[in-house]
Design an enzyme around this catalytic site. Sequence first.
Site, PDB file in Angstrom:
ATOM      1  N   TYR A  32      -2.737 -22.685  45.273  1.00  0.00           N
ATOM      2  CA  TYR A  32      -2.607 -23.906  44.475  1.00  0.00           C
ATOM      3  C   TYR A  32      -1.548 -23.770  43.381  1.00  0.00           C
ATOM      4  O   TYR A  32      -1.369 -22.702  42.802  1.00  0.00           O
ATOM      5  CB  TYR A  32      -3.928 -24.224  43.782  1.00  0.00           C
ATOM      6  CG  TYR A  32      -4.983 -24.811  44.685  1.00  0.00           C
ATOM      7  CD1 TYR A  32      -4.782 -26.034  45.311  1.00  0.00           C
ATOM      8  CD2 TYR A  32      -6.181 -24.142  44.883  1.00  0.00           C
ATOM      9  CE1 TYR A  32      -5.759 -26.574  46.131  1.00  0.00           C
ATOM     10  CE2 TYR A  32      -7.167 -24.664  45.691  1.00  0.00           C
ATOM     11  CZ  TYR A  32      -6.948 -25.895  46.316  1.00  0.00           C
ATOM     12  OH  TYR A  32      -7.909 -26.415  47.112  1.00  0.00           O
ATOM     13  N   LYS A  36     -34.099 -10.552  32.106  1.00  0.00           N
ATOM     14  CA  LYS A  36     -33.621 -11.915  31.864  1.00  0.00           C
ATOM     15  C   LYS A  36     -32.363 -12.160  32.701  1.00  0.00           C
ATOM     16  O   LYS A  36     -31.753 -11.219  33.201  1.00  0.00           O
ATOM     17  CB  LYS A  36     -33.313 -12.090  30.377  1.00  0.00           C
ATOM     18  CG  LYS A  36     -32.242 -11.130  29.851  1.00  0.00           C
ATOM     19  CD  LYS A  36     -32.079 -11.221  28.350  1.00  0.00           C
ATOM     20  CE  LYS A  36     -30.986 -10.279  27.873  1.00  0.00           C
ATOM     21  NZ  LYS A  36     -30.900 -10.213  26.422  1.00  0.00           N
ATOM     22  N   ARG A  90     -29.195 -15.399  14.518  1.00  0.00           N
ATOM     23  CA  ARG A  90     -29.326 -16.223  15.712  1.00  0.00           C
ATOM     24  C   ARG A  90     -30.714 -16.855  15.625  1.00  0.00           C
ATOM     25  O   ARG A  90     -30.859 -17.991  15.250  1.00  0.00           O
ATOM     26  CB  ARG A  90     -29.191 -15.309  16.931  1.00  0.00           C
ATOM     27  CG  ARG A  90     -28.750 -15.952  18.181  1.00  0.00           C
ATOM     28  CD  ARG A  90     -28.314 -14.932  19.232  1.00  0.00           C
ATOM     29  NE  ARG A  90     -29.367 -14.016  19.639  1.00  0.00           N
ATOM     30  CZ  ARG A  90     -29.277 -13.193  20.680  1.00  0.00           C
ATOM     31  NH1 ARG A  90     -28.173 -13.175  21.418  1.00  0.00           N
ATOM     32  NH2 ARG A  90     -30.249 -12.394  20.993  1.00  0.00           N
ATOM     33  N   MET A  95     -11.686 -22.086  44.728  1.00  0.00           N
ATOM     34  CA  MET A  95     -13.131 -22.249  44.575  1.00  0.00           C
ATOM     35  C   MET A  95     -13.908 -21.287  45.493  1.00  0.00           C
ATOM     36  O   MET A  95     -14.831 -20.603  45.064  1.00  0.00           O
ATOM     37  CB  MET A  95     -13.533 -23.690  44.889  1.00  0.00           C
ATOM     38  CG  MET A  95     -15.008 -23.955  44.623  1.00  0.00           C
ATOM     39  SD  MET A  95     -15.516 -25.588  45.160  1.00  0.00           S
ATOM     40  CE  MET A  95     -14.673 -26.643  44.002  1.00  0.00           C
TER      41      MET A  95
HETATM   42  C1  LIG Z   1     -30.631  -8.943  25.998  1.00  0.00           C
HETATM   43  C2  LIG Z   1     -31.437  -8.353  24.935  1.00  0.00           C
HETATM   44  C3  LIG Z   1     -31.631  -6.961  24.863  1.00  0.00           C
HETATM   45  C4  LIG Z   1     -30.937  -5.994  25.793  1.00  0.00           C
HETATM   46  O1  LIG Z   1     -29.611  -5.785  25.375  1.00  0.00           O
HETATM   47  P1  LIG Z   1     -28.665  -4.756  26.140  1.00  0.00           P
HETATM   48  O2  LIG Z   1     -27.463  -4.672  25.309  1.00  0.00           O
HETATM   49  O3  LIG Z   1     -28.404  -5.336  27.471  1.00  0.00           O
HETATM   50  O4  LIG Z   1     -29.431  -3.485  26.210  1.00  0.00           O
HETATM   51  C5  LIG Z   1     -32.479  -6.469  23.908  1.00  0.00           C
HETATM   52  N1  LIG Z   1     -33.108  -7.297  23.044  1.00  0.00           N
HETATM   53  C6  LIG Z   1     -32.936  -8.628  23.057  1.00  0.00           C
HETATM   54  C7  LIG Z   1     -33.649  -9.471  22.067  1.00  0.00           C
HETATM   55  C8  LIG Z   1     -32.096  -9.209  23.999  1.00  0.00           C
HETATM   56  O5  LIG Z   1     -31.926 -10.538  24.004  1.00  0.00           O
END
Ligand SMILES: *Cc1c(COP(=O)(O)O)cnc(C)c1O
Length: 823
Positions: free
Chosen positions: A718, A494, A592, A767
């Site tokens: 700046y 992700k 969550r 920037m």
């Molecule tokens: C991002 C995520 C992980 C991985 O977490 P890490 O701490 O990076 O290993 C595992 N499970 C879910 C549901 C996540 O969103």
Amino acid sequence: MAYNIADIAKTLKIKSVTYPEYNISHLLTDSREVFNPEETLFFALKTKNNNGHKYVEELYKLGIRNFVVDSLAPEWETLTDVNFLLVKNTLQALQAVSTFHRDHFNVPVIAVTGSNGKTIVKEWIYQLLGSERRITRSPRSYNSQIGVPLSVWQMNENTELGLFEAGISMPNEMAKLQRIIQPTIGVFTNIGDAHQENFKSLKQKCLEKLELFINCDVIICEEGNPLLDECMTSACLSQKRFTWSYNLRSSSPLLIQSVDRTDTVSYITYSFLGLPFTIELPFVDDASIENVTSAIAVALYLTTSIEIIQRKVRQLEPVAMRLDVRQGKNQNIIVNDTYNSDINSLKIALSFLGQQATEDSQKKTLILSDILQSGYSDEALYRSVLDSARAANVEKIIGVGKHISKQQQIFENIPHAFFETTEEFIESGIWNDFHAETILLKGSRSFEFERIAELIEQKTHETVLDINLDAIVHNFKFYRSRLNPETKMICMVKADAYGSGSVEVAKMLQYHKCDYFAVAVAEEGSLLRKSGIKTPIIVLNPEVGGFNQLFESYLEPEVYNFRILDAFIREAQRRGISDFPIHIKMDTGMHRLGFTEEDLPRLVERLLSQKALRVVSTFSHLAASESWAFDEFTTGQISTFKKLAAALQQGLDYPIWKHILNSAGIERFPEEQMDMVRLGISQYGVSASGLSGLRNVCTLRTTILQIKHIEAGETVGYGRKGKVEHDSDIATLRIGYADGLSRQFGNGAGHVLVKDKLVPFVGNICMDLSMIDVTGLDVKEGDPVIIFGDSLSVTDLAKTINTIPYEILTSVSSRVKRIYFRE
Ligand SMILES: *Cc1c(COP(=O)(O)O)cnc(C)c1O
């Protein structure tokens, strides 16, 4: 060279084979590198991470008919015309077959070992001697229990000298390598403390290494290292030494009298048996001086003339062991292999090319220079190039050089173009027509293919994120080996694989057979599918609006509430789909997303009342798995999850997988791995719980644009924030907050690495630019600067501005060019 399979069987003490007519010229251990299957013998090796027996049927389909295995599976009974050589240990069998091959040669063989510099010394010996003799050498750093037998197998009728590397990580390994290589000339580069963990002491490790040399006529090494000298004496090898030394009073035949350096060249004056001579080395670091001295000692021992040595050393090429992957113009991908061009390294690069271009529509193109000093006739050599290219599905070959051009008729059935020089290729302009191709650029140094690379690469500003794909694989295997073999691994890609690029990372991990990927949103998943990723993909945060993509790209959604479940069932039913895979998220304390205990009866009922969806797994996410302080909370989450998962399982009439561990969870609660785990940040080299053994993956680097001398009392940047207390040299970097460099690093809060020194930011981060104080450092405009990397960890950097490594990694913006490489 080929052997009859019956003779190979005899070597393995197997009395007869069913089909004795096969000849074997290739040994294979990696099921992904099939080449010339009719003449291939596959060894089903069992390693920590894999079991070659799994691939027998797949390889049979590709035409392989000879297998070395340690057991027979019932499903193989239907395979016809096939030989199974049944042995106790398939690795030992590989080594025995290679030893059998080695026994056919009566030529000098050099073996190189030591803690550092093995590959460079090996390559430099090759560069010094290569035009004088036909040398067969280890490809790249093939120096392991598997790499050595495969390297030695490359010896052939033309071989006049063997040159192999040997490396060990455990006691008792060297004796095995000695039996395979049977070296007559030993080279010991040096002894350091690498691979210490499995040895009782440095002395034990050193003695073990010396076992490689027990039957050598000579051992070439430095004199004056007390440990090495002592070990040589204990091993009764002192008499056979041919040494070099910095100590002018030593009795070594080769002495280093003096070293003078300019910015780019070292002049080393040696005395050899009392005769002085000077060489000009195009490198200035100490390691290069030591490595070249080892190589020169070998050349002198083999009576190479000093004039030749002087000439060859001047032309020595750096040993680049990286395979770069870069974004090219016109949607091309460029794999740049600057490693010496030879047939073995070509095969390795082609196999890497295959992984990079998994998209079926992506055409593969090979741009290849003459292969120098191969020891084969040009015709045989370029036929073998064609075979390798065909096996890798290359669709177009462009040859550069006089020799390859002369052999054009070999390539007549594949689209091709030939040029006698790099200049001619560049002038032809045909590179303007490359479009959406994966291009392997592979040339001997003298062809200066970097000039081609420059033309076809996409130019962006010089802030770069380097991504070490081998380190990702290392980290993946590191966790793989800590888990039960049945446990499935979901690799989290992700957020563009935590900033490192989801497509490239997923291709690499798919190749290494990770079981699942997970992304945050459907677009990320579709992108992976378009790039040829076939591994199942979970979408963690699906939205009703993204359903189309889920179905079209076969992405498996996480279902976290009734709204999404009902909408998804309706859509699947409308499309007439059944058994679409989903994953049920439970909330056990993160609060969550996810179902809770009260939801369960209704959830089970809803799932049982339909056929459109099928639950593959259920899971939950830990809120504080990295923190000792919350262990009670974490174990509470785990037991709640087990209860909820068991209830869901009981309600459904088919088995489902269960998982809860993220990276820190895997590190700290391995006993809770269940059916699957979800590997996130650790994959990218950052251990959430401080575990050692991971390798850094990402390096963010930039360059100095300008250096200014600023007087005390002036301000920088700046808002006039950066007040200069003393006269200072201020360097401006081409990186700013739009590249992902947080403004919070400004005004001394953060540091960067310049020439291995920590240097603070001055003034506000702008920037596109930022300023650092380089007073007193020997730096110039254009010099590189590391924002984070091997020696300045993301974890430490995050601490300085009170954030977490996740944020630093995922903030690197998309305008920063990503460069992927393998070592
Ligand atoms: C991002 C995520 C992980 C991985 O977490 P890490 O701490 O990076 O290993 C595992 N499970 C879910 C549901 C996540 O969103």
